[in-house]
Design a protein around this motif. Structure first.
Motif, PDB file in Angstrom:
ATOM      1  N   LEU A  17       0.827  -1.206   0.000  1.00 43.19           N
ATOM      2  CA  LEU A  17       0.000   0.000   0.000  1.00 43.19           C
ATOM      3  C   LEU A  17       0.859   1.253   0.000  1.00 43.19           C
ATOM      4  O   LEU A  17       0.582   2.211  -0.738  1.00 43.19           O
ATOM      5  CB  LEU A  17      -0.945   0.001   1.201  1.00 43.19           C
ATOM      6  N   LEU A  18       1.921   1.276   0.794  1.00 41.15           N
ATOM      7  CA  LEU A  18       2.812   2.435   0.821  1.00 41.15           C
ATOM      8  C   LEU A  18       3.503   2.654  -0.529  1.00 41.15           C
ATOM      9  O   LEU A  18       3.653   3.793  -0.970  1.00 41.15           O
ATOM     10  CB  LEU A  18       3.852   2.282   1.931  1.00 41.15           C
ATOM     11  N   SER A  19       3.883   1.583  -1.193  1.00 40.44           N
ATOM     12  CA  SER A  19       4.508   1.734  -2.507  1.00 40.44           C
ATOM     13  C   SER A  19       3.493   2.243  -3.528  1.00 40.44           C
ATOM     14  O   SER A  19       3.825   3.064  -4.387  1.00 40.44           O
ATOM     15  CB  SER A  19       5.139   0.424  -2.968  1.00 40.44           C
ATOM     16  N   GLN A  20       2.245   1.793  -3.435  1.00 42.56           N
ATOM     17  CA  GLN A  20       1.202   2.287  -4.329  1.00 42.56           C
ATOM     18  C   GLN A  20       0.923   3.770  -4.080  1.00 42.56           C
ATOM     19  O   GLN A  20       0.674   4.520  -5.021  1.00 42.56           O
ATOM     20  CB  GLN A  20      -0.083   1.482  -4.156  1.00 42.56           C
ATOM     21  N   ILE A  21       0.973   4.181  -2.826  1.00 40.71           N
ATOM     22  CA  ILE A  21       0.775   5.600  -2.504  1.00 40.71           C
ATOM     23  C   ILE A  21       1.880   6.436  -3.134  1.00 40.71           C
ATOM     24  O   ILE A  21       1.607   7.482  -3.730  1.00 40.71           O
ATOM     25  CB  ILE A  21       0.713   5.806  -0.976  1.00 40.71           C
ATOM     26  N   ASP A  22       3.122   5.976  -3.028  1.00 41.93           N
ATOM     27  CA  ASP A  22       4.239   6.709  -3.630  1.00 41.93           C
ATOM     28  C   ASP A  22       4.088   6.813  -5.144  1.00 41.93           C
ATOM     29  O   ASP A  22       4.287   7.881  -5.733  1.00 41.93           O
ATOM     30  CB  ASP A  22       5.574   6.041  -3.298  1.00 41.93           C
ATOM     31  N   LYS A  23       3.737   5.700  -5.786  1.00 45.39           N
ATOM     32  CA  LYS A  23       3.570   5.697  -7.242  1.00 45.39           C
ATOM     33  C   LYS A  23       2.435   6.615  -7.679  1.00 45.39           C
ATOM     34  O   LYS A  23       2.557   7.361  -8.653  1.00 45.39           O
ATOM     35  CB  LYS A  23       3.313   4.285  -7.745  1.00 45.39           C
TER      36      LYS A  23
END
Length: 75
Positions: A17-23
């Motif tokens: 989820l954190l990586s998706q937020i960054d992307k």
């Protein structure tokens, strides 16, 4: 033994989820930058920017609901 896997899966999905937020944040900022520099006010591009912004805020809200803490030291 069964409950240990639950914590491991939660951590894995939290990182995802954190990586998706960054992307999504990068995508939103890139589209916003293009829209700000555009001479012709294209409604289609404006809608894409708004949709990206809403997706970013939705993911951010989901992280808040899941009570995800961002560990800055490891980043």
């Amino acid at each position: 033994m069964l409950f240990k896997k639950k914590g491991k899966l939660k951590k894995e999905y939290d990182r995802l989820l954190l990586s998706q937020i960054d992307k999504m944040r990068l995508k939103w900022m890139n589209q916003k930058s293009i829209w700000d520099k555009c001479f012709d006010l294209n409604e289609d591009l404006e809608q894409k920017v708004k949709i990206s912004k809403l997706k970013y805020y939705y993911l951010f809200k989901e992280a808040k609901v899941r009570n995800i803490k961002l560990d800055i030291k490891n980043k």
